[in-house]
Structure formats: structure tokens, C-alpha cells
Scaffold this motif. Structure first.
Motif, PDB file in Angstrom:
ATOM      1  N   GLU A 126     -47.047   0.290  23.574  1.00 19.80           N
ATOM      2  CA  GLU A 126     -48.460   0.452  23.916  1.00 19.80           C
ATOM      3  C   GLU A 126     -49.355  -0.533  23.168  1.00 19.80           C
ATOM      4  O   GLU A 126     -50.353  -1.010  23.709  1.00 19.80           O
ATOM      5  CB  GLU A 126     -48.911   1.888  23.623  1.00 19.80           C
ATOM      6  N   ASP A 127     -49.016  -0.861  21.923  1.00 15.40           N
ATOM      7  CA  ASP A 127     -49.836  -1.800  21.161  1.00 15.40           C
ATOM      8  C   ASP A 127     -49.837  -3.181  21.813  1.00 15.40           C
ATOM      9  O   ASP A 127     -50.893  -3.826  21.927  1.00 15.40           O
ATOM     10  CB  ASP A 127     -49.330  -1.907  19.726  1.00 15.40           C
ATOM     11  N   SER A 128     -48.675  -3.657  22.229  1.00 17.12           N
ATOM     12  CA  SER A 128     -48.611  -4.962  22.883  1.00 17.12           C
ATOM     13  C   SER A 128     -49.294  -4.924  24.243  1.00 17.12           C
ATOM     14  O   SER A 128     -49.913  -5.902  24.660  1.00 17.12           O
ATOM     15  CB  SER A 128     -47.151  -5.410  23.028  1.00 17.12           C
ATOM     16  N   ALA A 129     -49.172  -3.799  24.938  1.00 17.73           N
ATOM     17  CA  ALA A 129     -49.870  -3.663  26.221  1.00 17.73           C
ATOM     18  C   ALA A 129     -51.380  -3.757  26.017  1.00 17.73           C
ATOM     19  O   ALA A 129     -52.089  -4.427  26.787  1.00 17.73           O
ATOM     20  CB  ALA A 129     -49.495  -2.346  26.887  1.00 17.73           C
ATOM     21  N   ALA A 130     -51.888  -3.107  24.970  1.00 22.66           N
ATOM     22  CA  ALA A 130     -53.327  -3.157  24.681  1.00 22.66           C
ATOM     23  C   ALA A 130     -53.752  -4.576  24.322  1.00 22.66           C
ATOM     24  O   ALA A 130     -54.821  -5.041  24.736  1.00 22.66           O
ATOM     25  CB  ALA A 130     -53.671  -2.187  23.555  1.00 22.66           C
ATOM     26  N   LEU A 131     -52.926  -5.281  23.543  1.00 24.85           N
ATOM     27  CA  LEU A 131     -53.239  -6.664  23.200  1.00 24.85           C
ATOM     28  C   LEU A 131     -53.246  -7.541  24.446  1.00 24.85           C
ATOM     29  O   LEU A 131     -54.110  -8.422  24.590  1.00 24.85           O
ATOM     30  CB  LEU A 131     -52.214  -7.184  22.191  1.00 24.85           C
ATOM     31  N   ALA A 132     -52.305  -7.304  25.358  1.00 27.13           N
ATOM     32  CA  ALA A 132     -52.258  -8.095  26.587  1.00 27.13           C
ATOM     33  C   ALA A 132     -53.488  -7.851  27.452  1.00 27.13           C
ATOM     34  O   ALA A 132     -53.986  -8.776  28.111  1.00 27.13           O
ATOM     35  CB  ALA A 132     -50.983  -7.773  27.368  1.00 27.13           C
ATOM     36  N   GLU A 138     -56.315  -3.032  42.692  1.00 24.20           N
ATOM     37  CA  GLU A 138     -55.981  -1.610  42.804  1.00 24.20           C
ATOM     38  C   GLU A 138     -54.632  -1.427  43.494  1.00 24.20           C
ATOM     39  O   GLU A 138     -53.813  -0.591  43.083  1.00 24.20           O
ATOM     40  CB  GLU A 138     -57.074  -0.879  43.577  1.00 24.20           C
ATOM     41  N   THR A 139     -54.370  -2.194  44.546  1.00 22.31           N
ATOM     42  CA  THR A 139     -53.080  -2.126  45.238  1.00 22.31           C
ATOM     43  C   THR A 139     -51.952  -2.538  44.308  1.00 22.31           C
ATOM     44  O   THR A 139     -50.895  -1.903  44.264  1.00 22.31           O
ATOM     45  CB  THR A 139     -53.104  -3.026  46.484  1.00 22.31           C
ATOM     46  N   TYR A 140     -52.179  -3.621  43.548  1.00 21.34           N
ATOM     47  CA  TYR A 140     -51.175  -4.106  42.603  1.00 21.34           C
ATOM     48  C   TYR A 140     -50.862  -3.037  41.565  1.00 21.34           C
ATOM     49  O   TYR A 140     -49.696  -2.738  41.277  1.00 21.34           O
ATOM     50  CB  TYR A 140     -51.711  -5.378  41.936  1.00 21.34           C
ATOM     51  N   VAL A 141     -51.877  -2.444  40.984  1.00 21.75           N
ATOM     52  CA  VAL A 141     -51.695  -1.448  39.922  1.00 21.75           C
ATOM     53  C   VAL A 141     -51.024  -0.192  40.474  1.00 21.75           C
ATOM     54  O   VAL A 141     -50.118   0.376  39.844  1.00 21.75           O
ATOM     55  CB  VAL A 141     -53.044  -1.122  39.271  1.00 21.75           C
ATOM     56  N   ALA A 142     -51.435   0.258  41.656  1.00 18.75           N
ATOM     57  CA  ALA A 142     -50.884   1.482  42.234  1.00 18.75           C
ATOM     58  C   ALA A 142     -49.386   1.383  42.473  1.00 18.75           C
ATOM     59  O   ALA A 142     -48.674   2.405  42.450  1.00 18.75           O
ATOM     60  CB  ALA A 142     -51.602   1.809  43.541  1.00 18.75           C
ATOM     61  N   ALA A 143     -48.885   0.165  42.694  1.00 20.62           N
ATOM     62  CA  ALA A 143     -47.450  -0.031  42.943  1.00 20.62           C
ATOM     63  C   ALA A 143     -46.627  -0.023  41.664  1.00 20.62           C
ATOM     64  O   ALA A 143     -45.390  -0.108  41.726  1.00 20.62           O
ATOM     65  CB  ALA A 143     -47.231  -1.346  43.696  1.00 20.62           C
ATOM     66  N   ARG A 144     -47.280   0.096  40.505  1.00 24.04           N
ATOM     67  CA  ARG A 144     -46.608   0.031  39.204  1.00 24.04           C
ATOM     68  C   ARG A 144     -47.055   1.224  38.360  1.00 24.04           C
ATOM     69  O   ARG A 144     -48.063   1.146  37.641  1.00 24.04           O
ATOM     70  CB  ARG A 144     -46.934  -1.307  38.523  1.00 24.04           C
ATOM     71  N   PRO A 145     -46.326   2.332  38.424  1.00 23.29           N
ATOM     72  CA  PRO A 145     -46.801   3.583  37.813  1.00 23.29           C
ATOM     73  C   PRO A 145     -47.091   3.489  36.319  1.00 23.29           C
ATOM     74  O   PRO A 145     -48.074   4.083  35.850  1.00 23.29           O
ATOM     75  CB  PRO A 145     -45.645   4.555  38.092  1.00 23.29           C
ATOM     76  N   ALA A 146     -46.274   2.781  35.554  1.00 24.45           N
ATOM     77  CA  ALA A 146     -46.525   2.696  34.111  1.00 24.45           C
ATOM     78  C   ALA A 146     -47.799   1.913  33.824  1.00 24.45           C
ATOM     79  O   ALA A 146     -48.573   2.270  32.922  1.00 24.45           O
ATOM     80  CB  ALA A 146     -45.329   2.057  33.404  1.00 24.45           C
ATOM     81  N   LEU A 147     -48.025   0.845  34.562  1.00 26.89           N
ATOM     82  CA  LEU A 147     -49.263   0.077  34.428  1.00 26.89           C
ATOM     83  C   LEU A 147     -50.461   0.945  34.795  1.00 26.89           C
ATOM     84  O   LEU A 147     -51.486   0.944  34.096  1.00 26.89           O
ATOM     85  CB  LEU A 147     -49.189  -1.165  35.313  1.00 26.89           C
ATOM     86  N   ALA A 148     -50.338   1.695  35.896  1.00 26.99           N
ATOM     87  CA  ALA A 148     -51.435   2.563  36.326  1.00 26.99           C
ATOM     88  C   ALA A 148     -51.748   3.615  35.267  1.00 26.99           C
ATOM     89  O   ALA A 148     -52.928   3.900  34.993  1.00 26.99           O
ATOM     90  CB  ALA A 148     -51.071   3.234  37.649  1.00 26.99           C
ATOM     91  N   ALA A 149     -50.720   4.186  34.648  1.00 26.52           N
ATOM     92  CA  ALA A 149     -50.951   5.194  33.616  1.00 26.52           C
ATOM     93  C   ALA A 149     -51.637   4.594  32.398  1.00 26.52           C
ATOM     94  O   ALA A 149     -52.510   5.219  31.788  1.00 26.52           O
ATOM     95  CB  ALA A 149     -49.619   5.832  33.218  1.00 26.52           C
ATOM     96  N   PHE A 150     -51.250   3.371  32.033  1.00 27.47           N
ATOM     97  CA  PHE A 150     -51.881   2.706  30.885  1.00 27.47           C
ATOM     98  C   PHE A 150     -53.360   2.440  31.158  1.00 27.47           C
ATOM     99  O   PHE A 150     -54.214   2.613  30.268  1.00 27.47           O
ATOM    100  CB  PHE A 150     -51.162   1.396  30.601  1.00 27.47           C
ATOM    101  N   LEU A 151     -53.678   2.026  32.368  1.00 29.19           N
ATOM    102  CA  LEU A 151     -55.061   1.665  32.684  1.00 29.19           C
ATOM    103  C   LEU A 151     -55.938   2.868  32.997  1.00 29.19           C
ATOM    104  O   LEU A 151     -57.173   2.762  32.952  1.00 29.19           O
ATOM    105  CB  LEU A 151     -55.080   0.702  33.885  1.00 29.19           C
TER     106      LEU A 151
END
Length: 369
Positions: free
Chosen positions: A332-338, A178-191
Motif C-alpha cells: 500500500e505504501d508504494s501504491a500511495a507513492l505511485a 473509470e472503465t480502466y479502474v473498474a476492470a481492476r478490483p485491487a486498484l478500484a479498492a485502493f482508489l
């Protein structure tokens, strides 16, 4: 992540662009020609010839690597070279910098290093061609770790495409995630629309029990974190002659790097879902461990940590990859695959019968040596 070659994300480096950058590195000489473009996806690179020899010019989006971010890995390369490890020479500008920048890009220049690039045209996730290569890679990895022990730099600053080490060693890995994701806004929005905490908690409960105490006793050191065949150059005698591509390097620990090496080279991930899930090569994993142990012995706790890490070792880098796909290239497609195919899919495979069979085979094989 697939068997087909993908179109490059980044435009190829032009001859004019290359010549202008190389001119900023006086000892590199004057460019005389371009001879190859790398197909790798996260940056652009080209092999160039100059009046002073052959060089690899690599270009990054500044959203991926700044000159300061490149200087972190260049310092590690310089330390390894000083310890006698065969690594490419990082070229230096007239004012002593190892990287240069334009408005959009950061560039680094490496002198071509000795050894045959046997896996240059191989797809990502391609295992070693032989168990002898796996053994030799284990020897080289241990040698690198011995040289890295005296490198005192702290962990790298937060940036995409770095295999950092903050989640798995934590007593509460979900909270650390959660700390890792919160520090990365685009990752947080994707998740945000995904039940990602629940999915990670399930994996940690099924595969990560007892991992944090095992890691607590490990010595922190800078590691390569991208140990696969195409990042190694080979001698005619089958030894690893040069180690390169330190883009994912960061401060982790030796067993993390070993588990990463096994995860990337002892499984035929590209065959997963292609009619079989029996994709593991336990003998390749054991050959790598045996090679490593010829330089640095591995005790029972080390082996236990490697086995516990193996199903989960890719998770933090997978999150970093998703951050790259969302924050830098907006794919977004590659993010979903990852997330689905890489982070979740690779970990879930270790809960299958073939995955559990690989773990048992490594346990049994390591215990018998």
C-alpha cells in the motif's frame, strides 16, 4: 522513485533454478556460471554464462506475466528482428515456446546482445549522460517505429505493468479512467477512499484540452513505452546498438512513445523537491526530437500532440503500477507513492513555472528547426 537503492521485491534467481530453466532451451547450452543480478524492482533477472555464450534469464510472478503475456511481447521482438532492428534474440524451447512456467513463475531467456550497457547501474529516472546520447536515442526510436508499422497484432490483454492507451485518446478521459479502474478490483479498492475522479478531472481540464482530436489523426502502432537510457545498449561511436526490455510495449502511437521518452529522460525527477523544481533539460528533449526527425519528419500536429501528451503520458502506466502494487505485492505504501508522487505529482509539476517553461522551450525549439 527515490535516490536510494531499494531491496528487491522478488528473491534472486538461484544457480540451481537458473540451470534447470536453461536446460529447457536446447540451443542455450549448459550453464557454467552466474555473473550478475538485476536490481530492477518488478521482476528478477540474472546474467548467466553457458557453453553457448551469455544470456539474460528473467523471471516474473505469474500475477504479472503469464507465458501468454510474454508471447505477446516476444512476437513484437521477433517482428522487429525480422525488419532488421537490433534486439536481443529470444530463446526457444524444444517445443517452440518462448517462455516457460512453474507454479508461481514465468521465465524468459534472451541471448546477450551487442553494445555496452552504460546505464546498467543507474537509478530509474536517470536522464541521458549527454545530448548526443539523446539525439542517438531519437534516431533509434524513429527506426523502431518505422519497423513497427507493419506489425498488426492487436493491443495486449489486460495485465499489470503495461503502458496501454485507452484513457488519453478518449473524448471523456475521466469516463475512460473509470472503465480502466473498474476492470481492476485491487486498484478500484485502493482508489475508493480517494477523490481520484476529481483529481484526474482537474488535471485533464488543466493540461489535456484538445488532446483527443490531436490523437485521432495518429496512426496506431505497437511502441516500446519504456524508452530510457538503461534499456539501450551503446556502440563505441555513440549510436544505439541494441534496444531491449519490451515489457511495457503495447499498441499506442508514435507521439505517445516520443512523449514517454521525453518525460523519462529530459527531466531530473529525482531532484524534484530536493531544493529546486527547476528539473528540466529542454535541450535534451529537443535533441531527441531532432534525432527522431532525421528518420521520420515530425509535422506541426505531431509536435502539438507530443507537447499536449507530455504532462499526462505517464497516467495510464501509473495506474497499472498501482494495480501491480495492490493486486500482486500488496504494498500500500508504494501504491500511495505511485499515486501521489508519480501520477499526480509529475502531472502537477507541468503546471508550475518550470513545467510551463519546458513546454514553451520545446514549442519554440521545435518551431525553429
Amino acid at each position: 522513485m527515490g535516490t536510494a537503492m531499494e531491496a528487491p521485491t522478488w528473491p534472486a534467481i538461484t544457480a540451481e533454478e537458473a540451470a534447470a530453466v536453461i536446460a529447457r532451451f536446447p540451443s542455450a547450452g549448459r550453464m557454467t556460471g552466474q555473473h550478475w543480478h538485476s536490481p530492477r524492482p518488478f521482476s528478477a533477472a540474472t546474467l548467466v554464462h553457458t557453453t553457448q555464450g551469455a544470456f539474460l534469464l528473467k523471471r516474473h510472478s505469474r500475477g504479472v506475466r503469464t507465458t501468454e503475456g510474454l508471447a505477446e511481447e516476444h512476437a513484437f521482438i521477433a517482428h522487429l528482428a525480422g525488419a532488421g532492428l537490433a534486439v536481443p534474440e529470444v530463446m526457444v524451447t524444444a517445443d517452440g515456446a518462448t517462455a516457460v512456467a512453474s507454479v508461481a513463475w514465468s521465465y524468459e531467456l534472451h541471448r546477450a546482445a551487442p553494445g555496452a550497457d552504460l546505464y546498467r547501474d543507474s537509478l530509474s529516472w536517470t536522464p541521458f549522460a549527454s545530448h548526443a546520447h539523446a539525439h542517438a536515442a531519437g534516431v533509434a526510436l524513429a527506426t523502431l517505429h518505422e519497423a513497427a508499422r507493419s506489425f498488426s497484432a492487436p493491443a495486449r490483454r489486460a495485465q499489470p505493468l503495461v503502458a496501454s492507451f485507452t484513457i488519453l485518446p478518449a473524448a471523456d478521459p475521466v469516463a475512460a479512467a473509470e472503465t480502466y479502474v473498474a476492470a481492476r478490483p485491487a486498484l478500484a479498492a485502493f482508489l475508493a477512499p480517494r477523490p481520484w475522479r476529481r483529481e484526474l478531472a482537474r488535471l485533464f481540464a488543466a493540461l489535456g484540452q484538445g488532446l483527443a482530436p490531436l490523437l485521432a489523426g495518429q496512426v496506431s502502432l505497437w511502441t516500446h513505452n519504456d524508452w530510457h537510457p538503461s534499456n539501450l545498449l551503446w556502440g563505441r561511436d555513440g549510436r544505439v546498438e541494441t534496444v531491449f526490455d519490451f515489457g511495457l510495449a503495447d499498441r499506442t502511437c508514435a507521439v505517445h512513445d516520443i512523449a514517454t521518452a521525453i518525460e523519462r529522460t529530459a527531466l531530473h525527477w529525482l531532484d524534484l523537491g530536493q531544493g529546486t523544481d527547476d528539473i528540466a533539460d529542454p535541450d535534451a528533449a529537443l535533441a531527441l526530437l531532432a534525432g527522431y526527425a532525421t528518420v521520420v519528419p515530425l509535422d506541426g500536429e505531431d509536435i502539438a500532440a507530443i507537447i499536449r501528451l507530455l504532462p499526462l503520458v505517464h497516467i495510464e502506466f501509473a495506474l497499472s503500477e498501482i494495480d501491480y502494487f495492490t493486486a500482486v505485492v500488496e504494498d500500500e505504501d508504494s501504491a500511495a507513492l505511485a499515486w501521489d508522487g508519480y501520477l499526480i505529482g509529475h502531472a502537477a509539476w507541468f503546471l508550475s513555472d518550470p513545467g510551463q517553461g519546458l513546454i514553451r522551450a520545446i514549442e519554440a525549439g521545435a518551431a525553429s528547426r
